[in-house]
Design a protein around this motif. Structure first.
Motif, short mmCIF file in Angstrom:
data_model
loop_
_atom_site.label_atom_id
_atom_site.label_comp_id
_atom_site.label_asym_id
_atom_site.label_seq_id
_atom_site.Cartn_x
_atom_site.Cartn_y
_atom_site.Cartn_z
N UNK A 23 40.28 44.69 29.85
CA UNK A 23 40.56 44.09 31.15
C UNK A 23 39.73 44.74 32.24
N UNK A 24 39.56 46.04 32.14
CA UNK A 24 38.78 46.76 33.15
C UNK A 24 37.33 46.27 33.17
N UNK A 81 40.56 46.40 42.71
CA UNK A 81 41.47 46.95 41.71
C UNK A 81 41.30 48.47 41.61
N UNK A 82 40.03 48.91 41.65
CA UNK A 82 39.76 50.34 41.75
C UNK A 82 40.18 51.17 40.56
N UNK A 83 40.40 50.55 39.41
CA UNK A 83 40.67 51.28 38.17
C UNK A 83 41.95 52.10 38.21
N UNK A 84 42.78 51.84 39.23
CA UNK A 84 44.05 52.56 39.26
C UNK A 84 45.12 51.71 38.59
N UNK A 90 48.96 45.14 37.89
CA UNK A 90 48.25 44.78 39.13
C UNK A 90 48.30 43.27 39.36
N UNK A 91 48.04 42.52 38.26
CA UNK A 91 48.06 41.06 38.35
C UNK A 91 49.44 40.56 38.76
N UNK A 92 50.48 41.12 38.14
CA UNK A 92 51.83 40.67 38.46
C UNK A 92 52.17 40.99 39.92
N UNK A 93 51.69 42.14 40.39
CA UNK A 93 51.91 42.50 41.80
C UNK A 93 51.33 41.45 42.73
N UNK A 94 50.14 40.94 42.39
CA UNK A 94 49.54 39.88 43.20
C UNK A 94 50.36 38.61 43.08
#
Lengths: 191, 270
Positions: A23-24, A81-84, A90-94
């Motif tokens: 994904x990264x 995204x910044x690899x954190x 991250x996707x779900x947060x959006x």
């Protein structure tokens, strides 16, 4: 329009194959405006996001719009995204925040009734559940639907009080009160 | 490595909303960390919806981005197509800057001069936006010119639309530079409100009465009013008194309300 839709129709192609790009890797390619990487990312993540969004909102049109907004945001903000952290989280947060924005624009929408399906359980199932999850699960499930909705929004989706209030169409103070009640009920059940 | 995977039945029950909160939670947490189960749950996703969303997402990405100016114009009641035409913008930026500079130069030069020059400036300045924009968006400077010329769209209406966009920015320019000239910003910014009101009124009325007659009539009315003020009271400044400014502001607000009300009509006619 075309590429990627074929991939969507074939979910088995994605997943655990180690030769697949991570994904990264995909996200950094998307940050460089790579449409093919974007298609792979969509194929990989849109389905489960859609399923999970549907658990938060019963209207398929709103779910579709939230999903579209999410991937438009991913395309434009992949560099952020910044690899954190993990990409799925991250996707779900959006996605959940896009959904909140959409629901906030629909005053008539009742997020609670759309999101929760009342489930009637047999006695045997309750016992099995008790074995499987212990008292915590039972206590969680015995919360009223209103309290469950607040727990789900704040604890599980990681939303702030303000975001949860927008999602559920209730004042922020009510979110806090309900959360406090849920917490004390759970504490009682576990002590 | 996660050794455990949710079975398809559990994931299907989750997707159908048949699980209680505790099990829903477990599944959702697991999905975040397990690519295999995410792929499994994909089997119960709404495939037509996913295909539709993918197509629409690409559609959005291929759409040119909406500029800030366009968003503002749409917010005040213009049809999106008219806003695009007025502000386009990314390609016509130089033309737009030229018209801004022209207007600002007029306004800044005015307070430094005396007598007849300033009188004629104050009479004509409110009419300058329309003229200046017409020049700036002409065949030599506007990359959109040929597209616009070929479109079945009133040229004057386009000019007015664009002047609505130019004046506020020019106003800000004039205000900032006006602070550096003697007399303060008020002197050089006086004409803005009448100018904006005239453009807005022309725009509002042209759909009913035709663009050219309205623009001509309003321009003539303004000149008569300003010259009348000069002859009647000895100074053209009377035409810029507080009462006039207030009337202009009221007119602007009324036109904005009118535009918001007749938005769909405007959308059809553009």
């Amino acid at each position: 329009m075309g590429h990627g839709v074929d991939g969507v129709a074939n979910p088995g192609a994605t997943g655990s194959n180690p030769s697949d790009p991570t994904d990264a890797t995909l996200l950094s390619a998307v940050a460089g405006a790579d449409r093919d990487a974007f298609a792979v990312l969509y194929t990989r993540h849109a389905p489960w996001l859609q399923v999970r969004l549907r658990r938060r909102c019963g209207d398929p049109d709103v779910v579709a719009e939230a999903l579209q907004d999410t991937f438009v945001a991913v395309w434009r903000g992949a560099g952020r995204w910044g690899r954190r952290g993990e990409v799925p989280a991250w996707l779900w947060g959006i996605a959940i925040r896009r959904l909140i924005d959409l629901l906030a624009r629909r005053p008539s929408h009742d997020a609670l009734t759309a999101a929760s399906d009342p489930v009637v359980r047999s006695a045997e199932e309750q016992v099995l559940l008790g074995v499987e999850y212990g008292d915590a699960a039972g206590a969680l499930n015995r919360l009223s639907p209103e309290l469950q909705a607040v727990v789900r929004a704040t604890v599980l989706d990681g939303l702030t009080t303000r975001e949860a209030a927008r999602l559920l169409h209730i004042p922020q103070g009510t979110v806090k009160t309900r959360m406090a009640r849920a917490r004390s009920l759970l504490r009682q059940a576990l002590s | 490595m996660i050794a455990w995977h949710a079975d398809a039945q559990l994931l299907a029950a989750y997707a159908d909303g048949l699980l209680d909160l505790a099990r829903t939670t477990s599944v959702e947490q697991h999905l975040l960390g397990c690519g295999t189960c995410r792929a499994t749950v994909a089997a119960v996703a709404d495939r037509p919806l996913l295909d539709r969303v993918w197509a629409e997402t690409l559609d959005v990405l291929d759409r040119p981005p909406v500029s800030a100016a366009e968003r503002i114009l749409t917010a005040v009641g213009l049809a999106p197509s008219a806003a695009r035409l007025a502000s386009k913008a990314s390609s016509a930026q130089r033309a737009w800057l030229w018209s801004c500079a022209l207007l600002a130069a007029f306004a800044i030069a005015a307070p430094r001069t005396e007598g007849w020059v300033i009188m004629w400036f104050l009479v004509l300045a409110p009419l300058v936006p329309v003229i200046g924009v017409a020049l700036a968006y002409g065949p030599d400077t506007d990359p959109m010119h040929e597209v616009v010329a070929a479109a079945p769209y009133s040229r004057l209406r386009l000019i007015l639309l664009r002047s609505l966009l130019v004046i506020p920015v020019t106003g800000a320019l004039v205000l900032v530079t006006g602070l550096t000239v003697p007399g303060g910003p008020t002197m050089s910014a006086l004409w803005l409100l009448p100018g904006l009101a005239l453009s807005a009124m022309t725009l509002a009325l042209e759909a009913r009465l035709g663009a050219l007659p309205v623009a001509a009539a309003l321009s003539l009315a303004w000149i008569v009013f300003a010259v009348g003020a000069r002859v009647g009271t000895g100074t053209v400044m009377t035409a810029y008194g507080p009462a006039v400014q207030l009337v202009c502001l009221t007119t602007l607000v009324a036109v904005a309300a009118f535009a918001a009300y007749g938005r769909h009509q405007a959308g059809r006619s553009s």
